[in-house]
Design an enzyme around this catalytic site. Structure first.
Site, short mmCIF file in Angstrom:
data_model
loop_
_atom_site.label_atom_id
_atom_site.label_comp_id
_atom_site.label_asym_id
_atom_site.label_seq_id
_atom_site.Cartn_x
_atom_site.Cartn_y
_atom_site.Cartn_z
N ASP A 11 -3.47 5.70 11.72
CA ASP A 11 -2.59 5.30 10.63
C ASP A 11 -1.34 6.16 10.67
OD1 ASP A 11 -1.28 4.62 8.32
OD2 ASP A 11 -3.01 4.89 6.99
N SER B 149 0.82 -1.22 0.00
CA SER B 149 0.00 0.00 0.00
C SER B 149 0.85 1.27 0.00
CB SER B 149 -0.95 -0.01 1.20
OG SER B 149 -0.21 -0.22 2.38
N HIS C 223 0.97 5.01 6.44
CA HIS C 223 0.75 5.63 5.13
C HIS C 223 0.92 7.14 5.26
CE1 HIS C 223 -1.54 1.80 5.06
NE2 HIS C 223 -0.85 1.68 3.93
#
Ligand code: NAG
Ligand code: NAG
Ligand code: NAG
Ligand code: NAG
Ligand code: NAG
Length: 354
Positions: free
Chosen positions: A330, A107, A333
């Protein structure tokens, strides 16, 4: 006669200067270490707004998800000894005419692929594009420019196969590579999934040769997997056709102790970059493995050395304003626009060098 000599001298000066000028431009980044530098506040940033990028994935669109502070989009990476070329999407599309770029990875590849498609679309907002996902492959095209920017989701690069004993991560098997051939630019990444344990771990056994293991030191497994990938590049890439890049290790910010804020709750509430000097994490262990494997290759792979510059950006993650919302921060990312735009500036600098 006097006039002629003056004219000749002027002509000489002119040729000399324009030659000099071209050389200065041509070597703007060659030989310059783009990985060392600082983040500088720059009012002309960000390079695009999410409103310009209708296909942006919700998980990276921090502002739309309610992130209140916005200074994090206003930093430009300034290398110590040269300038990064300013991104020119029309120029890049011209250079890429008839070509295909394929990102292969997890990702964080998705993060960089989205950033690049947003940067390109913003440069030519009226050009038609198509965006299509079939299985693990996403294909973004600009038909008028005959350019494809693709993403193949593949977290380990080497294969995982289901067998009677369970799912086996095969460190020396890379059948997935069949789908990577024929592209003009390949940009790989792999690291984060090698660490997953418990329910997030997508395999039950690791195999190397005829040996099957229940588990293994993850850095050792990573190195073995990378060596299989390196051999694939050596055996399959024609350097006259294809340029190969590796997106370096993208750091996460889960442990405030590493940037001198032991009490920080992961990356929550971080609003300003940290300085490189304060960051005491040192070289990332996975980065050292990657460097070793790339260093042993005979074919040239261009490392996008994003690790140190991203380490300084504890403020760049979605935190509460990403995938998991408040329930799961998160800090791995990156918000877009944001840090991966700079990864693409490094890619652009490498692509325009020759
Ligand atoms: C993004 O939006 C701001 C505010 O509307 C605007 O000033 C800026 O020019 C936009 N940036 C780009 C790259 O379009
Ligand atoms: C974009 O696609 C539409 C529909 O296919 C077409 O009518 C239009 O002319 C295209 N625009 C450009 C700028 O190519
Ligand atoms: C692995 O097993 C196969 C067949 O079971 C055998 O032919 C081969 O020699 C073995 N390889 C090694 C390295 O032991
Ligand atoms: C790449 O190009 C060079 C020079 O044109 C040529 O000598 C070489 O054989 C080519 N390599 C491959 C793998 O096609
Ligand atoms: C990446 O850049 C940093 C900072 O210049 C350096 O310390 C590190 O060794 C580089 N990593 C690799 C893999 O070359």
């Amino acid at each position: 006669m006097g006039i002629l000599i003056v004219l000749l001298i002027l002509l000489f000066i002119h040729i000399h200067q324009s030659g000099h000028h071209q050389e200065a431009r041509g070597t703007a980044t060659r030989g310059c270490d783009l990985s060392q530098g600082n983040w500088i506040a720059d009012e002309s940033y960000p390079l695009y707004n999410t409103s310009d990028c209708p296909f942006i994935l919700n998980q990276f669109d921090c502002i739309t998800n309610g992130r209140p502070d916005k200074n994090y989009v206003k930093y430009r990476w300034q290398p110590d000894n040269c300038n990064l070329p300013r991104f020119n999407g029309e120029d890049l599309l011209r250079r890429l005419r008839g070509k295909s770029i394929l990102f292969v990875g997890d990702s964080l590849s998705l993060n960089q692929w989205q950033s690049l498609t947003c940067m390109l679309h913003t440069a030519v907002p009226r050009a038609n594009y198509t965006s299509l996902r079939t299985g693990d492959l996403s294909t973004f095209t600009f038909p008028s420019h005959d350019v494809k920017v693709m993403l193949s989701r593949n977290a380990f690069l080497v294969d995982i196969e289901s067998e009677s004993i369970g799912r086996v991560l095969k460190l020396d098997s890379i059948e997935g590579g069949k789908k990577w051939k024929g592209n003009d630019i390949l940009i790989f990444d792999s690291w984060h999934w090698w660490l997953h344990i418990g329910r997030k771990q997508p395999w039950d056994f690791i195999r190397e040769g005829n040996h099957t293991y229940k588990d293994m030191d993850r850095l050792v497994a990573y190195e073995k997997g990378l060596k299989t990938w390196a051999k694939w590049v050596e055996d399959n890439v024609n350097p006259n056709k294809t340029r190969v890049f590796f997106q370096g290790v993208s750091p996460d910010h889960l442990n405030g102790g590493k940037w001198g804020e032991a009490k920080a709750r992961f990356c929550e509430g971080q609003m300003v970059p940290g300085s490189g000097l304060k960051y005491s994490g040192g070289s990332h262990p996975a980065e050292i493995v990657l460097q070793k494997v790339l260093g042993g290759m005979s074919k040239h792979v261009n490392l996008l050395n994003i690790t140190a510059l991203s380490q300084m950006r504890k403020d760049g993650h979605p935190s509460l304003y990403g995938f998991g919302g408040k329930r799961s921060l998160d800090c791995s990312h990156w918000c877009l626009p944001g840090v991966p735009d700079t990864w693409n500036l490094l890619l652009y600098a490498a692509l325009i060098q020759n």
